[in-house]
Scaffold this active site. Structure first.
Site, mmCIF file in Angstrom:
data_model
loop_
_atom_site.group_PDB
_atom_site.id
_atom_site.type_symbol
_atom_site.label_atom_id
_atom_site.label_comp_id
_atom_site.label_asym_id
_atom_site.label_seq_id
_atom_site.Cartn_x
_atom_site.Cartn_y
_atom_site.Cartn_z
ATOM 1 C CG ASP A 1 -2.235 0.770 0.961
ATOM 2 O OD1 ASP A 1 -2.151 1.964 0.580
ATOM 3 O OD2 ASP A 1 -3.329 0.207 1.125
ATOM 4 N N GLY B 1 -7.193 0.537 -5.018
ATOM 5 C CA GLY B 1 -7.995 1.192 -6.043
ATOM 6 C C GLY B 1 -8.373 2.587 -5.611
ATOM 7 C CE1 TYR C 1 -13.427 2.688 -8.779
ATOM 8 C CE2 TYR C 1 -15.647 2.146 -9.523
ATOM 9 C CZ TYR C 1 -14.587 1.942 -8.656
ATOM 10 O OH TYR C 1 -14.681 0.967 -7.686
ATOM 11 C CG ASP D 1 2.352 6.140 -6.169
ATOM 12 O OD1 ASP D 1 1.266 5.616 -6.510
ATOM 13 O OD2 ASP D 1 2.609 7.355 -6.333
ATOM 14 C CG LEU D 2 0.284 -0.266 -6.318
ATOM 15 C CD1 LEU D 2 -0.875 -1.218 -6.034
ATOM 16 C CD2 LEU D 2 1.525 -1.050 -6.689
HETATM 17 P P1 NAD Z 1 -10.210 2.078 0.379
HETATM 18 O O1 NAD Z 1 -10.004 3.475 -0.087
HETATM 19 O O2 NAD Z 1 -10.713 1.856 1.758
HETATM 20 O O3 NAD Z 1 -8.871 1.236 0.189
HETATM 21 C C1 NAD Z 1 -8.123 1.304 -0.989
HETATM 22 C C2 NAD Z 1 -6.650 1.166 -0.653
HETATM 23 O O4 NAD Z 1 -5.906 1.317 -1.881
HETATM 24 C C3 NAD Z 1 -6.129 2.240 0.313
HETATM 25 O O5 NAD Z 1 -5.446 1.660 1.409
HETATM 26 C C4 NAD Z 1 -5.192 3.075 -0.550
HETATM 27 O O6 NAD Z 1 -4.078 3.625 0.159
HETATM 28 C C5 NAD Z 1 -4.747 2.048 -1.598
HETATM 29 N N1 NAD Z 1 -4.242 2.769 -2.757
HETATM 30 C C6 NAD Z 1 -4.846 3.781 -3.435
HETATM 31 N N2 NAD Z 1 -4.005 4.280 -4.357
HETATM 32 C C7 NAD Z 1 -2.851 3.576 -4.254
HETATM 33 C C8 NAD Z 1 -1.600 3.656 -4.920
HETATM 34 N N3 NAD Z 1 -1.343 4.593 -5.839
HETATM 35 N N4 NAD Z 1 -0.635 2.770 -4.574
HETATM 36 C C9 NAD Z 1 -0.864 1.836 -3.607
HETATM 37 N N5 NAD Z 1 -2.016 1.737 -2.940
HETATM 38 C C10 NAD Z 1 -2.993 2.596 -3.252
HETATM 39 O O7 NAD Z 1 -11.157 1.408 -0.702
HETATM 40 P P2 NAD Z 1 -12.101 0.110 -0.716
HETATM 41 O O8 NAD Z 1 -13.477 0.600 -0.822
HETATM 42 O O9 NAD Z 1 -11.719 -0.867 0.332
HETATM 43 O O10 NAD Z 1 -11.730 -0.440 -2.168
HETATM 44 C C11 NAD Z 1 -11.075 -1.677 -2.420
HETATM 45 C C12 NAD Z 1 -11.318 -2.029 -3.874
HETATM 46 O O11 NAD Z 1 -12.722 -2.254 -4.077
HETATM 47 C C13 NAD Z 1 -10.938 -0.931 -4.862
HETATM 48 O O12 NAD Z 1 -10.338 -1.509 -5.986
HETATM 49 C C14 NAD Z 1 -12.269 -0.303 -5.239
HETATM 50 O O13 NAD Z 1 -12.249 0.266 -6.528
HETATM 51 C C15 NAD Z 1 -13.183 -1.508 -5.191
HETATM 52 N N6 NAD Z 1 -14.602 -1.177 -4.994
HETATM 53 C C16 NAD Z 1 -15.008 -0.454 -3.931
HETATM 54 C C17 NAD Z 1 -16.371 -0.184 -3.752
HETATM 55 C C18 NAD Z 1 -16.901 0.579 -2.575
HETATM 56 O O14 NAD Z 1 -18.066 0.974 -2.597
HETATM 57 N N7 NAD Z 1 -16.130 0.806 -1.529
HETATM 58 C C19 NAD Z 1 -17.280 -0.649 -4.716
HETATM 59 C C20 NAD Z 1 -16.836 -1.393 -5.794
HETATM 60 C C21 NAD Z 1 -15.482 -1.657 -5.928
#
Ligand code: NAD
Length: 285
Positions: free
Chosen positions: A32, A71, A157, A41-42
């Site tokens: 992360d 994400g 997205y 940093d992805l």
């Molecule tokens: P979140 O924001 O709680 O966690 C996402 C994590 O990704 C964070 O810890 C962040 O630091 C990390 N991240 C972001 N950019 C980064 C980078 N450049 N390099 C490394 N790490 C990075 O989000 P979440 O809701 O737990 O989402 C998890 C996955 O589920 C994501 O792929 C998101 O698109 C997908 N998703 C989420 C939802 C929702 O409603 N929460 C719905 C559908 C899909």
């Protein structure tokens, strides 16, 4: 004890997956931007290379599974479509390509990629952006979002998630993946109450769209509940699961698309279907 790599481990659903894997006695190498074994940093190619190499070094070249949860959600900003594209698409495919041999070394590895129900419930996602991503062309994809103005981040997205899900389904059945014992699948959550969704709810225009979005089950999903599905998809229960997209979204997809899936192969696609039959027989001979 198995060894897993989890990206997006510091928050939301990724963190909930890590919690469950560790509680079950597994070893997890986390990735992360912060609070992780591998801080990378992805959104940049060097960051992704770093994540690939550092994880491989930490696990000694063998991975029983991986969860790609890092994400970014749609948020206002000119640079946001490019950032979303880099993290949500290339931050998955480049890591998995880099880890493939380590996953194959395990013999029966499981991979879960975070897709989204926006892949089927978000209208107007430009097909040419998806095609550009699958061809590895980030610039062309981002250009295709420009005409959407303020909605460009949302389109980016949707585009990133459609492309990454198609990448999963294409690769999942290939000899390099299923043939190497790797089960590659995706989970498609709806609105789940994590910091990502909380940030969207804090933006008035996005909050309005999210709150008015049909969720037949009502409310938002719980991150732990989604993590439970991921754990199942990492378990032997997924031995016969290949290229599947598990939708866990409170019914939004069914609300909009009940009659779109399952859909039999239409007559105009019959030739392609028969070609795929022949290709399979030839490959396995
Ligand atoms: P979140 O924001 O709680 O966690 C996402 C994590 O990704 C964070 O810890 C962040 O630091 C990390 N991240 C972001 N950019 C980064 C980078 N450049 N390099 C490394 N790490 C990075 O989000 P979440 O809701 O737990 O989402 C998890 C996955 O589920 C994501 O792929 C998101 O698109 C997908 N998703 C989420 C939802 C929702 O409603 N929460 C719905 C559908 C899909």
């Amino acid at each position: 004890m198995a060894v897993y790599a989890v990206t997006g481990s510091a928050s939301g659903m990724g963190a909930a997956v890590v919690e469950r894997l560790v509680a079950a006695g597994h070893r997890v190498v986390t990735v992360d931007l912060r609070d992780a074994d591998v801080v990378a940093d992805l959104s940049t190619a060097p960051g992704r290379r770093d994540a690939v190499e550092k994880v491989l070094a930490a696990v000694g070249g063998r991975l029983d599974g991986a969860v790609l949860a890092a994400g970014l959600g749609p948020a206002p900003g000119r640079d946001r479509p490019a950032l979303i594209t880099q993290v949500n698409y290339f931050g998955v495919v480049e890591l998995l390509e880099g880890w493939r041999e380590a996953l194959a070394a395990a013999g029966n590895a499981k991979v879960v990629v975070f897709s989204s129900n926006s892949t089927t419930t978000m209208p107007l996602v430009p097909g040419r952006a998806v095609a550009a991503l699958l061809a590895g062309d980030a610039e062309r994809a981002v250009n295709a979002y420009r005409i959407f103005g303020k909605s460009a981040p949302a389109m980016a997205y949707g585009g990133s998630k459609v492309a990454v899900t198609r990448w999963v389904r294409r690769r999942a059945v290939e000899p390099d993946w299923v043939g190497a014992g790797i089960r590659l699948n995706a989970i498609a959550p709806g609105a789940v109450l994590t910091p990502l969704l909380e940030k969207q709810l804090a933006t008035p225009s996005e909050a309005k769209a999210i709150r008015s979005f049909p969720v037949p089950a009502g409310g938002y999903g719980d991150p732990g509940l989604l993590a439970d599905w991921v754990i199942q998809m990492l378990s032997p229960a997924a031995d016969f699961m290949v290229g599947s997209v598990v939708v866990v979204d409170g019914g939004s997809d069914a609300w909009f698309r009940a009659d779109d899936w399952p859909r039999p192969v239409p007559g105009r696609r019959l030739r392609g279907y028969l070609r795929r039959m022949r290709e399979f027989r030839k490959e396995r001979r």
